[in-house]
Design a protein around this motif. Structure first.
Motif, PDB file in Angstrom:
ATOM      1  N   GLY A 188       1.493   2.479  -3.902  1.00 33.98           N
ATOM      2  CA  GLY A 188       1.942   1.235  -3.301  1.00 33.98           C
ATOM      3  C   GLY A 188       2.731   0.332  -4.222  1.00 33.98           C
ATOM      4  N   VAL A 190       0.860  -1.188   0.000  1.00 32.74           N
ATOM      5  CA  VAL A 190       0.000   0.000   0.000  1.00 32.74           C
ATOM      6  C   VAL A 190       0.894   1.236   0.000  1.00 32.74           C
ATOM      7  CG1 VAL A 190      -1.913  -1.122   1.217  1.00 32.74           C
ATOM      8  CG2 VAL A 190      -0.122   0.077   2.524  1.00 32.74           C
ATOM      9  N   ASP A 225      -3.079   7.174  -4.758  1.00 33.36           N
ATOM     10  CA  ASP A 225      -3.615   5.901  -4.272  1.00 33.36           C
ATOM     11  C   ASP A 225      -2.935   4.702  -4.932  1.00 33.36           C
ATOM     12  OD1 ASP A 225      -4.712   6.252  -6.771  1.00 33.36           O
ATOM     13  OD2 ASP A 225      -6.752   5.714  -6.205  1.00 33.36           O
ATOM     14  N   ARG A 275      -5.546  -1.104  -1.079  1.00 32.81           N
ATOM     15  CA  ARG A 275      -5.291   0.167  -0.390  1.00 32.81           C
ATOM     16  C   ARG A 275      -6.508   0.596   0.427  1.00 32.81           C
ATOM     17  NH1 ARG A 275      -7.807   5.091   0.223  1.00 32.81           N
ATOM     18  NH2 ARG A 275      -6.295   6.582   1.009  1.00 32.81           N
TER      19      ARG A 275
END
Length: 237
Positions: A57, A18, A54, A193
């Motif tokens: 990761g 993440v 987002d 995530r």
């Protein structure tokens, strides 16, 4: 050649990652600028650096490992079992625990690590995060000075390429075309995530990660043209 490998000498693995921080604004100014530069090519003009965060990761420099699931074959009497377990929690601790497993049980020359797309993702990601966390690399992840044939890594996607370097095949697709029944997955990679940061449900992620380890082992068996694992052969430890 695959048939010459002893299944009990292979450690199958998968990781889930993440972004290192939940929100882009939690990064300091320098890291925000570095993320903007790093992600510019992928996001082009469609997203701002913050909107694209987002997905951070997938880069070890901007993400972190939240779990490593591993599986290995073990003869139990006359039955070949596949045992699965997961390291999770604080990143530094789970990386150290994983390293201890490698050093304690998979450190000999005969031992191999296997993951789907592992050469491009899992193996280098773990190595980079170990360095970032100040953890010395175990021999199985330290590739410096090793010749290609000395690298102790197997990759089911790489095996499926048969020399075609442009070819990408997902684990889910390989399982489908090879006739491997895929258990109903609660989530997919794009949801990790949100499940981690918003739902705070690591157990869902661990289950998903362990299913991928089992599927990777099943794919490897099919590449050897061997019978698939039955449910009774799979054991969580």
């Amino acid at each position: 050649m695959l048939h010459k490998l002893n299944l009990e000498h292979i450690l199958f693995l998968d990781i889930e990652t993440v972004p290192e921080k939940e929100q882009f604004q939690e990064l300091d100014d320098a890291k925000q600028e570095l993320w903007e530069q790093k992600s510019k090519y992928q996001r082009k003009e469609e997203f701002t650096a913050e909107e694209f965060y987002d997905r951070a990761g997938i880069w070890a420099e901007f993400g972190k490992v939240i779990c490593i699931s591993v599986g290995y074959f073990k003869m139990q009497g006359e039955t070949l079992q596949f045992r699965v377990t997961t390291f999770h929690g604080d990143e530094s601790k789970l990386l150290k625990d994983f390293k201890n497993l490698l050093n304690g049980h998979f450190s000999e020359a005969k031992h191999l690590l296997c993951a789907h797309n592992g050469k491009e993702f899992d193996f280098p990601y773990i190595a980079r995060r170990m360095i970032i966390n100040g953890i010395s690399l175990p021999w199985k992840l330290d590739l410096f000075g090793k010749k290609p044939w000395e690298v102790p890594h197997l990759d089911t996607m790489d095996l499926w390429k048969f020399g075609d370097y442009k070819h990408y095949t997902s684990l889910k697709l390989m399982a489908n075309i090879l006739g491997i029944s895929s258990p109903k997955e609660d989530i997919d990679g794009s949801m990790v995530r949100d499940v981690f940061y918003e739902e705070k449900n690591l157990d869902r992620i661990i289950k998903y990660c362990e299913l991928d380890v089992v599927t990777t082992a099943q794919v490897f068996l099919r590449l050897r043209n061997e019978p698939l694992l039955e449910d009774y052969q799979i054991r969580k430890v």
